[in-house]
Design a protein around this motif. Structure first.
Motif, PDB file in Angstrom:
ATOM      1  N   UNK A 119     -10.591  39.197   1.220  1.00 38.43           N
ATOM      2  CA  UNK A 119     -11.020  38.846   2.577  1.00 38.43           C
ATOM      3  C   UNK A 119     -10.668  37.422   2.980  1.00 38.43           C
ATOM      4  N   UNK A 120     -10.449  36.518   2.007  1.00 38.00           N
ATOM      5  CA  UNK A 120     -10.327  35.102   2.384  1.00 38.00           C
ATOM      6  C   UNK A 120      -8.969  34.474   2.100  1.00 38.00           C
ATOM      7  N   UNK A 121      -8.190  35.003   1.157  1.00 40.74           N
ATOM      8  CA  UNK A 121      -6.990  34.277   0.745  1.00 40.74           C
ATOM      9  C   UNK A 121      -5.770  34.645   1.577  1.00 40.74           C
ATOM     10  N   UNK A 122      -4.927  33.643   1.838  1.00 38.15           N
ATOM     11  CA  UNK A 122      -3.679  33.822   2.565  1.00 38.15           C
ATOM     12  C   UNK A 122      -2.579  33.002   1.931  1.00 38.15           C
ATOM     13  N   UNK A 123      -1.401  33.026   2.544  1.00 42.20           N
ATOM     14  CA  UNK A 123      -0.216  32.360   2.000  1.00 42.20           C
ATOM     15  C   UNK A 123       0.211  31.195   2.878  1.00 42.20           C
ATOM     16  N   UNK A 124       0.719  30.146   2.252  1.00 38.92           N
ATOM     17  CA  UNK A 124       1.226  29.007   3.012  1.00 38.92           C
ATOM     18  C   UNK A 124       1.761  27.932   2.096  1.00 38.92           C
ATOM     19  N   UNK A 125       2.449  26.976   2.704  1.00 38.09           N
ATOM     20  CA  UNK A 125       3.006  25.845   1.956  1.00 38.09           C
ATOM     21  C   UNK A 125       2.768  24.563   2.741  1.00 38.09           C
ATOM     22  N   UNK A 126       2.355  23.527   2.017  1.00 37.31           N
ATOM     23  CA  UNK A 126       2.182  22.209   2.618  1.00 37.31           C
ATOM     24  C   UNK A 126       2.982  21.180   1.844  1.00 37.31           C
ATOM     25  N   UNK A 127       3.555  20.218   2.548  1.00 38.82           N
ATOM     26  CA  UNK A 127       4.369  19.176   1.908  1.00 38.82           C
ATOM     27  C   UNK A 127       3.985  17.824   2.469  1.00 38.82           C
ATOM     28  N   UNK A 128       4.044  16.808   1.617  1.00 42.09           N
ATOM     29  CA  UNK A 128       3.726  15.438   2.028  1.00 42.09           C
ATOM     30  C   UNK A 128       4.798  14.501   1.503  1.00 42.09           C
ATOM     31  N   UNK A 129       5.070  13.460   2.283  1.00 44.15           N
ATOM     32  CA  UNK A 129       5.980  12.400   1.860  1.00 44.15           C
ATOM     33  C   UNK A 129       5.127  11.186   1.508  1.00 44.15           C
ATOM     34  N   UNK A 130       5.141  10.816   0.230  1.00 44.49           N
ATOM     35  CA  UNK A 130       4.356   9.692  -0.274  1.00 44.49           C
ATOM     36  C   UNK A 130       5.327   8.582  -0.641  1.00 44.49           C
ATOM     37  N   UNK A 131       5.100   7.376  -0.108  1.00 42.97           N
ATOM     38  CA  UNK A 131       6.076   6.305  -0.331  1.00 42.97           C
ATOM     39  C   UNK A 131       5.419   4.938  -0.340  1.00 42.97           C
ATOM     40  N   UNK A 164       0.837  -1.191   0.000  1.00 39.67           N
ATOM     41  CA  UNK A 164       0.000   0.000   0.000  1.00 39.67           C
ATOM     42  C   UNK A 164       0.875   1.247   0.000  1.00 39.67           C
ATOM     43  N   UNK A 165       0.587   2.177  -0.883  1.00 42.47           N
ATOM     44  CA  UNK A 165       1.268   3.470  -0.868  1.00 42.47           C
ATOM     45  C   UNK A 165       0.694   4.316   0.249  1.00 42.47           C
ATOM     46  N   UNK A 166       1.578   5.027   0.942  1.00 44.21           N
ATOM     47  CA  UNK A 166       1.167   5.758   2.137  1.00 44.21           C
ATOM     48  C   UNK A 166       1.678   7.189   2.115  1.00 44.21           C
ATOM     49  N   UNK A 167       0.956   8.068   2.787  1.00 42.39           N
ATOM     50  CA  UNK A 167       1.473   9.378   3.159  1.00 42.39           C
ATOM     51  C   UNK A 167       2.112   9.204   4.526  1.00 42.39           C
ATOM     52  N   UNK A 168       3.435   9.293   4.570  1.00 44.25           N
ATOM     53  CA  UNK A 168       4.159   9.042   5.810  1.00 44.25           C
ATOM     54  C   UNK A 168       4.124  10.235   6.754  1.00 44.25           C
ATOM     55  N   UNK A 169       4.079  11.436   6.203  1.00 52.68           N
ATOM     56  CA  UNK A 169       4.086  12.639   7.040  1.00 52.68           C
ATOM     57  C   UNK A 169       3.670  13.832   6.209  1.00 52.68           C
ATOM     58  N   UNK A 170       3.196  14.866   6.892  1.00 42.60           N
ATOM     59  CA  UNK A 170       2.834  16.130   6.259  1.00 42.60           C
ATOM     60  C   UNK A 170       3.500  17.254   7.025  1.00 42.60           C
ATOM     61  N   UNK A 171       4.148  18.150   6.300  1.00 42.64           N
ATOM     62  CA  UNK A 171       4.778  19.322   6.908  1.00 42.64           C
ATOM     63  C   UNK A 171       4.135  20.593   6.384  1.00 42.64           C
TER      64      UNK A 171
END
Length: 413
Positions: free
Chosen positions: A204-216, A2-9
């Motif tokens: 009124x609603x939009x902001x800034x950010x970054x998300x990362x995931x490790x898929x393995x 099974x492929x998994x998302x190991x972590x999210x930063x």
């Protein structure tokens, strides 16, 4: 396997925008008449957002100038209208370090190093340059230069699921792959003073950010001491209308968002029929068997319509509403902030089913299904050493997992 998302930063800029002060800043701009001021007040006050974060710095004089203040503000009081080129230069300067910060966070939580990464998938719709953030991640983090790179551009708020889907296909096809997925959006670069209700809502609603995931697809994942998400099925659907209600185009003074009041209504009317075939329904027609929901918060009214359209209880929407309140809508990065909370939620039982929904231009609905698998600390002692490959350590942060499904079931959606 099974492929998994190991972590999210995740990572955010340092400048924190209080919603009330930002409202007052926009209401004080030249040319804002009484009607526009009322529209600004209503859009900001009804947004269900308390704070957002921005690379352009604070929008009130109490906090002083920032590195990008001169591009967007005059005397720290008047909002300038910089050209698209000027805005994109800020994107080129600010997007790479934010992307790298989120990627480092994800790698640390997964207990992996940059040297373990075999593929990089990036997504963004708020700026462009080449060689782009995918290239700079390899250089900045020390990822092997042989790592294969894919960039998903201009797919809007829904892009995280196509990015995760591409990463999953790679990991399914090449067992042992470690795919770094990074979604970075600097939405505040495209704010403007306007009497157009749609632009006011965007401000009124939009902001800034970054998300990362490790898929393995890595046998070491079975030994991890933190939760993971098994990746299940993905689906894509178009609503019957909406092409002219949500779009994102490039103008002379930034990218221009069209987000009409019809968007929540269309989503509310069609969400059950769109997601039902993928998520499943019980005898009454209601979506069943879902333990947690990750719904992209395009805005408060979008969440309200999804909740009523799917007849969900209030607690099902809590992670999405919390992220909206604390960060606003960060376009494609937002859903990763929500999934990070779900994977860290130890109140969820082992094997909890997670449904994810994202909405993009043209009114595209992207759906994903995951299974949260609890930490397997005891299992580590039962796996033969010969079966363990391709890992450098034990994750130190919270990760999550999704429903165990094989590749055939994913492709059948």
């Amino acid at each position: 396997m099974v492929t998994q998302i190991l972590a999210i930063g995740t990572a955010i800029p340092s400048a924190r925008l209080a919603q009330a002060r930002t409202r007052d800043f926009f209401a004080a701009q030249p040319g804002v008449d009484r009607l526009t001021a009322r529209l600004i007040g209503a859009a900001f006050d009804q947004s269900a957002i308390d704070t957002r974060y921005s690379v352009i710095g604070s929008l009130d004089s109490d906090n002083g100038p920032s590195a990008n203040s001169d591009v967007f503000m005059e005397d720290h009081e008047l909002l300038r209208s910089p050209s698209t080129g000027e805005r994109n230069l800020v994107y080129r300067r600010e997007a790479p370090p934010l992307s790298a910060a989120a990627a480092r966070d994800a790698l640390e939580r997964a207990g992996l190093s940059a040297a373990d990464v075999t593929h990089v998938v990036t997504a963004s719709c708020t700026g462009f340059f080449a060689p782009g953030p995918d290239y700079l991640l390899v250089r900045e983090l020390g990822i092997p230069t042989s790592a294969e790179r894919t960039n998903i551009g201009f797919m809007g708020c829904a892009a995280a699921f196509p990015a995760l889907r591409a990463a999953t296909r790679i990991a399914d096809a090449q067992p042992g792959s470690v795919v770094l997925v990074v979604c970075t959006e600097l939405c505040s670069l495209h704010i403007r003073s306007s009497n157009d209700p749609e632009q006011i809502v965007a401000s009124a609603v939009f902001g800034d950010g970054s998300g990362a995931a490790i898929v393995a697809s890595d046998p070491m994942a079975a030994r991890r001491s933190t939760p993971v998400l098994d990746v299940g099925a993905f689906s894509t659907a178009l609503t019957s209308e909406g092409e002219e209600d949500m779009d994102w185009t490039i103008g002379d003074h930034g990218f221009e968002m069209r987000l009409t009041a019809n968007v929540p209504r269309i989503i509310g009317r069609e969400i059950a029929s769109v997601v039902g075939p993928m998520l499943g329904r019980d005898a009454t027609g209601a979506v069943s068997g879902i333990d947690a929901w990750a719904v992209h918060p395009g805005g408060r009214s979008v969440l309200d319509r999804v909740q009523s359209g799917l007849d969900l209880p209030d607690d099902a929407m809590l992670p999405s509403r919390e992220v909206l309140r604390e960060y606003g809508n960060m376009s494609s990065a937002t859903i990763l902030f929500i999934l990070q909370r779900i994977l860290a939620d130890d109140s969820l039982a082992d094997g909890a089913t997670v449904a994810g929904l994202c909405f993009g231009p043209g009114l595209t609905v992207e759906t994903a299904r995951f299974t949260r698998v609890a930490a397997r600390t005891e299992q580590a002692q039962t796996i033969p050493e010969a079966d363990v490959t391709g890992a450098t350590g034990i994750p130190v942060g919270a990760a999550a997992s999704a429903p165990a499904t094989n590749t055939a079931s994913r492709n059948a959606v």
